[in-house]
Design an enzyme around this catalytic site. Structure first.
Site, PDB file in Angstrom:
ATOM      1  N   GLN A 197      -9.318   0.941   3.831  1.00 53.25           N
ATOM      2  CA  GLN A 197      -9.385  -0.137   3.173  1.00 53.25           C
ATOM      3  C   GLN A 197     -10.185  -0.961   4.595  1.00 53.25           C
ATOM      4  O   GLN A 197     -10.385  -2.187   4.636  1.00 53.25           O
ATOM      5  CB  GLN A 197      -8.418  -0.064   3.915  1.00 53.25           C
ATOM      6  CG  GLN A 197      -6.882  -0.054   2.046  1.00 53.25           C
ATOM      7  CD  GLN A 197      -5.950   0.851   2.261  1.00 53.25           C
ATOM      8  OE1 GLN A 197      -4.846   0.408   3.146  1.00 53.25           O
ATOM      9  NE2 GLN A 197      -5.234   0.487   0.836  1.00 53.25           N
TER      10      GLN A 197
ATOM     11  N   THR B 205      -3.784  -5.098   3.201  1.00 52.01           N
ATOM     12  CA  THR B 205      -3.947  -4.008   2.102  1.00 52.01           C
ATOM     13  C   THR B 205      -2.404  -4.209   1.607  1.00 52.01           C
ATOM     14  O   THR B 205      -1.917  -5.516   1.685  1.00 52.01           O
ATOM     15  CB  THR B 205      -3.170  -2.596   2.856  1.00 52.01           C
ATOM     16  OG1 THR B 205      -1.713  -2.972   4.187  1.00 52.01           O
ATOM     17  CG2 THR B 205      -4.811  -2.205   3.842  1.00 52.01           C
ATOM     18  N   CYS B 206      -1.660  -3.201   0.642  1.00 50.36           N
ATOM     19  CA  CYS B 206       0.108  -3.864   0.340  1.00 50.36           C
ATOM     20  C   CYS B 206       0.695  -3.733   1.092  1.00 50.36           C
ATOM     21  O   CYS B 206       1.665  -4.280   0.943  1.00 50.36           O
ATOM     22  CB  CYS B 206      -0.084  -2.314  -0.696  1.00 50.36           C
ATOM     23  SG  CYS B 206      -0.895  -2.127  -2.150  1.00 50.36           S
TER      24      CYS B 206
ATOM     25  N   MET C   7      -5.968   1.952  -4.822  1.00 55.05           N
ATOM     26  CA  MET C   7      -4.732   2.647  -5.534  1.00 55.05           C
ATOM     27  C   MET C   7      -4.236   3.559  -6.501  1.00 55.05           C
ATOM     28  O   MET C   7      -3.766   4.113  -6.583  1.00 55.05           O
ATOM     29  CB  MET C   7      -3.385   2.034  -5.341  1.00 55.05           C
ATOM     30  CG  MET C   7      -1.915   1.951  -4.936  1.00 55.05           C
ATOM     31  SD  MET C   7      -2.117   3.340  -3.569  1.00 55.05           S
ATOM     32  CE  MET C   7      -1.938   1.763  -2.394  1.00 55.05           C
TER      33      MET C   7
END
EC number: 1.2.1.70
Length: 477
Positions: A120, A49-50, A193
């Site tokens: 996610q 993920t981010c 996102m």
């Protein structure tokens, strides 16, 4: 077989390290294939993920699996093993399951309680499953984690602090700009996102949204979604980003691209256009919410006058990024309860084949003795023989009933797998009758902290890192 987790996240590493370790959607299948081709890994899933990269692997040996995952991450990131070990964390067996349950619940997120991580994890599972990298162990772990996350969000108020990183970023932007209502926003990237950003902007009352993406078709689809919320919207290709920024008050970007998407040159052009417009840059700040990992906004942009950059690293320090203590405690209680259920189920799954093998062994002994009876008493009438057979089987069933029921009950308790092991030893059952478990030596290497408290997951007392297990070259120590 046990689950090994090797991860790097916003809690354990700075953004500069996370950027190097970041795994794109395109890279993920390749890395999974490499893991499956290794000696000690039979199942694999990557959650990227981010703000985190976590590799979940089913391994037949702790040290061997750790060496293979560590080597894979160093090659992918370009980091030397000592640099990776400074920031990586390792969880094994029960501790790996506990960690994934906490992640799915939003307890380990930058914004405690955010729900996006559920999708996610679901995506990570789908990718691994499509590559046939998921077997029984990871399937049950991932599905249980998703159920835990859903339960936490439905039964607690943990998400009241903010539905995602986007909401906190917009709160920070509003501190600079004031009310966002009626303003213009640019959303760079049309992925998950980007969609989340559009939804939050619409709820904030934004007046106009410009979606910018490499693929114009995807940008248009997301712009249509914005329009469905009642927001004026349009779409532009990425090479026209500076045009969009010249009209913007806030820019949200999370593309997952390698390298800067919002460059210093484009920002200069946008600011020059704003200077020629009605509102000079000094009177109309331009706020960038850089939610990308690697970062989308070139670092030098933050030094320009009239510009504010809010990035992943700065969001970690936001006091609004935490949920209320009682909601967090309730969520942790659910995680602990569900972990106990999951582990009991796993222990039961391990003992069931052993019980089945024991009953099969008993049935084989009965049949062998009945054949011997036939050879010794060939003149025995069929009715008498049938009665003898039924009697022998009843005796065996009664003898086995209590111990097999009891061993199933004991299997659901901590350490219960030792009872199944005792059955296998006492009755000389085949090793394949139940799944192999990690050797005690490997388990004790984890130390007494394998069920460490979630709140201090990365404090020195609770963290297990590579350095305990690997040498400088990534070989077992």
């Amino acid at each position: 077989m046990s689950v090994l987790l090797v991860g790097v996240s916003h809690r354990s590493a700075p953004v500069s390290v996370l950027e190097k370790v970041a795994i794109t959607d395109a890279d993920r299948p390749k890395l999974i294939d490499k893991m499956l081709a290794s000696s000690h890994i039979s199942e694999a899933m990557i959650v990227s993920t981010c703000n985190r990269v976590e590799v979940y692997a089913v391994v037949d040996a702790f040290h061997g699996g750790l060496a293979e995952v560590g080597e894979l991450l160093t090659r992918h990131s370009g980091l030397a093993m000592p640099d990776l070990t400074k920031h990586a964390y390792v969880r094994y067996s029960e501790a790996a399951a506990e960690h994934l349950f906490a992640v799915a619940s939003g307890l380990d997120s930058m914004v405690v309680g955010e729900q996006q991580v559920l999708s996610q994890i679901r995506g990570a599972y789908a990718t691994a499953d499509a590559q046939q990298a998921v077997g029984r162990t990871l399937h049950e772990l991932a599905q249980h984690a998703l159920r835990v996350g859903k339960r936490v969000h439905s039964e607690t108020g943990i998400d009241r602090a903010g539905a995602s990183v986007v909401s906190v970023a917009l709160d920070r932007a509003a501190q600079v700009l004031g009310d966002l209502a009626g303003r213009t926003a640019v959303v760079v990237g049309a992925g998950a996102m980007g969609g989340l950003s559009v939804a939050h902007l619409a709820r904030a009352g934004i007046g106009r949204i410009i979606v910018v993406n490499r693929t114009i078709e995807r940008a248009r689809r997301l712009a249509e979604t914005a329009a469905s919320y009642g927001v004026e919207s349009s779409a532009l290709e990425l090479d026209r980003l500076h045009e969009a920024m010249s009209a913007a008050d806030v820019v949200l970007s999370c593309t997952g691209a390698v390298g800067a998407v919002v460059t210093l040159a484009d920002t200069h052009r946008a600011l020059a256009d704003r200077d020629r417009a009605e509102f000079p840059a000094g009177d109309r700040p331009l706020v960038f919410c850089d939610l990308g990992l690697p970062r989308d906004v070139e670092p030098a942009v933050a030094g320009l006058p009239g510009v504010a950059v809010i990035d992943i690293e700065s969001l970690q320090r936001d006091p609004a990024a935490g949920a209320a203590a009682d909601d967090t405690a309730a969520a942790r209680s659910i995680v602990a309860e569900e972990l106990a259920k999951y582990l009991a189920g796993q222990r039961m799954a391990e003992v069931t084949p052993t019980v089945a093998a024991l009953r099969q062994r008993a049935a084989e002994v009965v049949e062998a003795e009945l054949l011997r009876l036939d050879s010794r008493l060939p003149g025995l009438a069929e009715p008498e023989r049938d009665e003898v057979a039924r009697t022998v089987r009843r005796v065996v069933d009664k003898l086995l009933h209590a111990p097999t029921v009891r061993v199933k009950q004991l299997a659901s308790t901590p350490g219960g797998d030792s009872y199944a092991e005792a059955l296998r030893e006492l009755f000389e059952l085949k090793p394949g009758a139940a799944q192999a478990v990690a050797a005690p030596m490997e388990i004790t290497a984890i130390g007494p902290d394998r069920t460490a408290g979630l709140a201090d997951d990365f404090t020195p007392g609770h963290r297990l890192d590579f350095e305990q297990h690997l040498g400088e070259e990534g070989k077992p120590a």
